[in-house]
Design an enzyme around this catalytic site. Structure first.
Site, short mmCIF file in Angstrom:
data_model
loop_
_atom_site.label_atom_id
_atom_site.label_comp_id
_atom_site.label_asym_id
_atom_site.label_seq_id
_atom_site.Cartn_x
_atom_site.Cartn_y
_atom_site.Cartn_z
N ASP A 174 24.28 36.06 50.53
CA ASP A 174 22.95 35.43 50.46
C ASP A 174 23.11 33.92 50.39
O ASP A 174 22.14 33.18 50.54
CB ASP A 174 22.25 35.88 49.16
N GLU A 215 23.92 46.75 46.59
CA GLU A 215 23.04 46.52 45.43
C GLU A 215 22.57 45.05 45.40
O GLU A 215 21.38 44.77 45.24
CB GLU A 215 23.77 46.82 44.12
N GLU A 223 22.54 42.91 47.80
CA GLU A 223 21.72 42.59 48.99
C GLU A 223 20.25 42.90 48.72
O GLU A 223 19.36 42.11 49.03
CB GLU A 223 22.24 43.43 50.17
N ASP A 261 31.52 36.58 44.82
CA ASP A 261 31.08 35.49 43.94
C ASP A 261 31.24 34.16 44.67
O ASP A 261 32.31 33.86 45.19
CB ASP A 261 31.91 35.49 42.66
C1 LIG Z 1 28.41 39.74 43.19
S1 LIG Z 1 29.16 41.28 42.97
C2 LIG Z 1 28.79 42.14 44.49
C3 LIG Z 1 28.96 43.63 44.37
C4 LIG Z 1 28.73 44.41 45.66
N1 LIG Z 1 29.67 44.05 46.68
C5 LIG Z 1 27.31 44.20 46.17
O1 LIG Z 1 27.15 43.54 47.20
O2 LIG Z 1 26.39 44.73 45.55
C6 LIG Z 1 30.86 40.87 43.18
C7 LIG Z 1 31.80 41.98 42.68
O3 LIG Z 1 33.12 41.63 43.04
C8 LIG Z 1 33.98 41.90 41.95
N2 LIG Z 1 35.11 40.98 42.09
C9 LIG Z 1 35.09 39.63 42.00
N3 LIG Z 1 36.31 39.10 42.18
C10 LIG Z 1 37.14 40.16 42.39
C11 LIG Z 1 38.54 40.27 42.62
N4 LIG Z 1 39.32 39.18 42.64
N5 LIG Z 1 39.07 41.49 42.77
C12 LIG Z 1 38.29 42.60 42.71
N6 LIG Z 1 36.95 42.56 42.50
C13 LIG Z 1 36.39 41.36 42.34
C14 LIG Z 1 33.13 41.63 40.72
O4 LIG Z 1 33.63 42.29 39.58
C15 LIG Z 1 31.78 42.15 41.18
O5 LIG Z 1 31.59 43.52 40.87
#
Ligand SMILES: C[S@@+](CC[C@H](N)C(=O)[O-])C[C@H]1O[C@@H](n2cnc3c(N)ncnc32)[C@H](O)[C@@H]1O
Length: 219
Positions: free
Chosen positions: A157, A196, A198, A121
């Site tokens: 991205d 996903e 990406e 994020d």
């Molecule tokens: C934007 S998504 C990207 C998911 C995957 N890595 C992808 O590229 O498709 C970010 C993921 O990181 C998880 N996440 C965010 N902060 C986190 C944290 N502090 N500990 C564990 N997971 C976290 C969120 O729940 C989310 O599923």
């Protein structure tokens, strides 16, 4: 009532795949290879925020010699990944439903060979840089857990997050290599495993950035 039922359903499905995730990760601190039933010299790779697990699953499939642990804080999201690994019978992929904030409680110093951070994020709209998984405080933790020749593979991205992260790597004293502002048009694309997010961003015509940060620089 519906939320309760949903939660109960998630718990039951998680239990059905209990061989693929660790409920109390703190118990395995310093002994992950043994906990995963793999030899002590097995490379240990970690993915932070694995989402629905496409990257983790494909990386584990292609590299049966590594032990891959994927971490995600949302139970309802990680469930999909756990179920796929379970259906396939992968023997080198395991999951932790846990928050990166507590990483130091789960892994010991010098225990990890590689950390993947894919599309974390960006926290840009809320302007909360300290929450980015590439913020210097997080990097200090990763440095501690990584072996001396360990590295971090990072993809995003988000241009501003990318610039921010490269600067944070430098502040943390990490070396930086294999940097590209357009992964899919680069020489790293051939071996690239898409996540996903990406696919989603690339589908919108957004260029994918990638870099590696490494620790040996510090020696
Ligand atoms: C934007 S998504 C990207 C998911 C995957 N890595 C992808 O590229 O498709 C970010 C993921 O990181 C998880 N996440 C965010 N902060 C986190 C944290 N502090 N500990 C564990 N997971 C976290 C969120 O729940 C989310 O599923």
């Amino acid at each position: 009532m519906t939320r309760l039922r949903k939660k109960k359903n998630i718990s039951a499905r998680m239990r059905a795949c209990s061989a693929y995730w660790f409920e109390v990760p703190i118990m395995n601190r310093g002994s992950w290879r043994q906990a995963c039933g793999m030899p002590e010299n097995t490379p240990l790779y970690l993915e932070l925020g694995c989402g629905k697990g496409r990257f983790a699953i494909e990386t584990a499939r292609r590299n049966p010699e590594i032990c891959f642990i994927a971490l995600e804080k949302e139970e309802s999201v990680i469930l999909a990944a756990i179920e796929t690994a379970c259906e396939e019978g992968l023997t080198n992929l395991f999951f932790l439903c846990a928050d990166v904030v507590l990483l130091k409680n789960y892994f010991a110093t010098d225990e990890v060979d590689r950390i993947y951070i894919n599309f974390c994020d960006p926290w840009s709209r809320k302007n909360k840089p300290k929450r980015r998984l590439t913020y210097r405080e997080y990097l200090e933790t990763y440095k501690l857990l990584l072996k001396p020749d360990g590295d971090i593979h990072f993809k995003t991205d988000d241009r501003l997050l990318f610039e921010f992260s490269l600067a944070e790597f430098e502040i943390a004293g990490l070396g930086i290599r294999n940097v590209t502002e357009d992964l899919h048009a680069s020489r790293w694309n051939e071996d690239n495993i898409r996540t996903e997010f990406e696919d989603k961003f690339a589908g919108q015509g957004i260029a994918i950035r990638r870099a590696e940060a490494f620790k040996r620089w510090l020696l």
